[in-house]
Structures are given as C-alpha cells and as structure tokens.
Design an enzyme around this catalytic site. Structure first.
Site: not given
Ligand code: NAP
Length: 247
Positions: A155, A159
């Site tokens: 990851y 990133k």
């Molecule tokens: P999440 O709640 O797990 O949601 C992930 C999203 O990505 C969902 O809409 C999912 O769609 C979509 N997705 C996953 N695989 C995919 C694919 N192969 N093709 C199309 N869509 C796909 O994640 P989140 O926490 O909101 O994270 C969003 C972004 O922020 C990510 O890039 C993550 O790395 C980054 N981020 C998150 C955090 C944190 O603390 N949460 C921190 C730093 C960075 P489905 O619903 O259809 O599965």
C-alpha cells in the site's frame, strides 16, 4: 461556499467512505458527478447520494484496473455532458500483511487498484481536459505513502507512487491548463479502517495531535479546494489532511 455549477467530475470509488463524501460535496457545490464503483448497484449508491444532495449524476460500473473501461466512461461522460472538469482518483484497497507473508495477489491488486488505475483514468480524461484547456485531477494518496508503515509495504508503495504520478503529470499538463494534485489523508473513519483491531485504533488515535479520527467530509473539503478556482495556481502538490498525524 464553493461554487462548481456547470462543471462535471468523475469520482472513482464513489459508493462508500471517502469517495461517497467527495461525491456528495461536489454535488452540493453544483457539480455534476459521474460515480464509479465496482458494480451497477454500488455505483448507483454514489449517484443517488449526489442526486439527494441536489446534483445531477451518472453511475458507471467499472473495475478501475480496466484502462479500456476508463476510456469508455470518459467518452460516455463527454457524450452526456460535453466536458470533464475534475477527476478524483479515489478508489483504493488495502491487503495488509508482513512482506514475508504477502501473496503475489496482495501485491498486484494493491498496486493495480491504488496506483496503475490513476494512470489509466488520468489518461482517459487528459484529451478532453487539454482540449478544454482546464481541468483538475486529484489523486487520493495517503500519509502512509509519505511515512511508510509496517505491514503495509504494498500500500505504501502504491500511495508513494501516486506522488510521482502527481508531480509528473502536473509538469506534463501544466502549460495546457490542467492541474494535478494529491491529497494525503491520515486515519479516516470508513469501511477501510473499521475492521482494524482496537489496539491499532487506540494507538493511531494517540498519535493524532488533534485528538480525533478524520471524517470523509474532511477529505471532501480538500477536494472542493483543489477542484475549484480557489486553487487555480496550485499544481503538483500534496495536501495533507491528517489532524497532524504525520507530524
Ligand atoms: P472504502 O470505504 O473501503 O471504499 C473503497 C471504494 O473503492 C469503494 O467505493 C469501492 O467500490 C471502490 N473500489 C475498490 N476497488 C475497486 C475497483 N477495483 N474498481 C472500482 N472501484 C473500486 O475506502 P476509503 O477508506 O473510503 O478509501 C478511499 C481512498 O482513500 C482509498 O484510495 C484509500 O487508500 C484512501 N485512504 C483512506 C484512508 C482511511 O483512513 N480510510 C486513509 C488514507 C487514504 P465498491 O463499493 O463497489 O466496492
């Protein structure tokens, strides 16, 4: 309040968590949003939320790893709305583990979905944005890409790679009026972090000077800034939104 009326955006991973928050915020600002997620029903969740927030929306099922599908979606959005102003490369996954126990699939899927997809989707919107001599591409990275994190080498690599893409494309597209920036969230409350063990959550919280986990809305506010003319001279940079976690 940010006014994005008349503009259009594509948001990947728009069905849940941070992407859903971004989709709602863009729609509230008057932006039309193309919501992308893995299935029709999950993409429709993002589109419905945008409509509930008062905006116009389209839903697209796409695996972000599929470059040809990215081209199709961009073409469909151009066909429907005639412009693409904003792309938010937000879809992401984690497959955490110590490197010695990490499978090829854990490595490939995390790199492909978090990193390679940003190249596919940026390529898909580049032509219409350059033709319109305007556009804002926003890559959702992570402070893990800046700091590293044990158990997250796949990851962190993906990133960190997004920062390279961001700076390279900012330089490549700058003269054409297209800006490219990254956001590095800290710990945000979503499905991605929900299943972490309690001790990891407590340790993370203790490391956040502002004393709280972030919300999707905190990241959406950064997207609104980078999508709007308020950031018209900002490109190639990373906006860290982490309550001070990386300090
Ligand atoms: P999440 O709640 O797990 O949601 C992930 C999203 O990505 C969902 O809409 C999912 O769609 C979509 N997705 C996953 N695989 C995919 C694919 N192969 N093709 C199309 N869509 C796909 O994640 P989140 O926490 O909101 O994270 C969003 C972004 O922020 C990510 O890039 C993550 O790395 C980054 N981020 C998150 C955090 C944190 O603390 N949460 C921190 C730093 C960075 P489905 O619903 O259809 O599965």
């Amino acid at each position: 309040m940010t006014d994005l009326s008349g503009r259009t955006a594509i948001v990947t991973g728009a069905s849940r968590g941070i992407g859903l928050g971004i989709t709602e915020a863009l729609a509230r600002a008057g932006c039309r949003v193309a919501a992308v997620a893995t299935s029709e029903s999950s993409a429709e969740k993002g589109a419905a939320a945008a409509r509930d927030a008062g905006g116009e929306a389209l839903a697209f099922a796409a695996d972000v790893r599929d470059g040809a599908r990215a081209d199709e979606v961009a073409k469909a959005v151009m066909g429907e709305w005639g412009r693409i102003d904003v792309l938010v490369n937000n879809a992401g996954i984690t497959r955490d583990g110590l490197l010695m126990k990490m499978s090829d699939e854990d490595i490939d899927s995390v790199i492909d979905i978090n990193l390679k997809a940003a190249l596919f989707w940026s390529r898909a919107v580049a032509r219409p944005m350059i033709k319109g001599r305007a556009g804002s591409i926003i890559n959702v990275s992570s402070i893990v890409g800046l700091m590293g994190s044990p158990g997250q080498s796949n990851y962190a690599a993906a990133k960190a790679g997004l920062f390279g893409i961001t700076r390279s494309l900012a330089a490549e597209f700058g003269a054409r009026g297209v800006r490219v920036n990254a956001i590095a969230p800290g710990y945000i409350k979503t499905d991605m972090t929900a299943d972490l063990p309690d001790e990891v959550k407590q340790k993370s919280l203790a490391g956040i000077p502002m004393g709280r986990f972030g919300e999707a809305a905190d990241i959406a506010n950064g997207v609104l800034f980078l999508a709007s003319d308020a950031s018209s001279y900002v490109t190639g940079t990373t906006l860290v939104i982490d309550g001070g976690m990386s300090l």
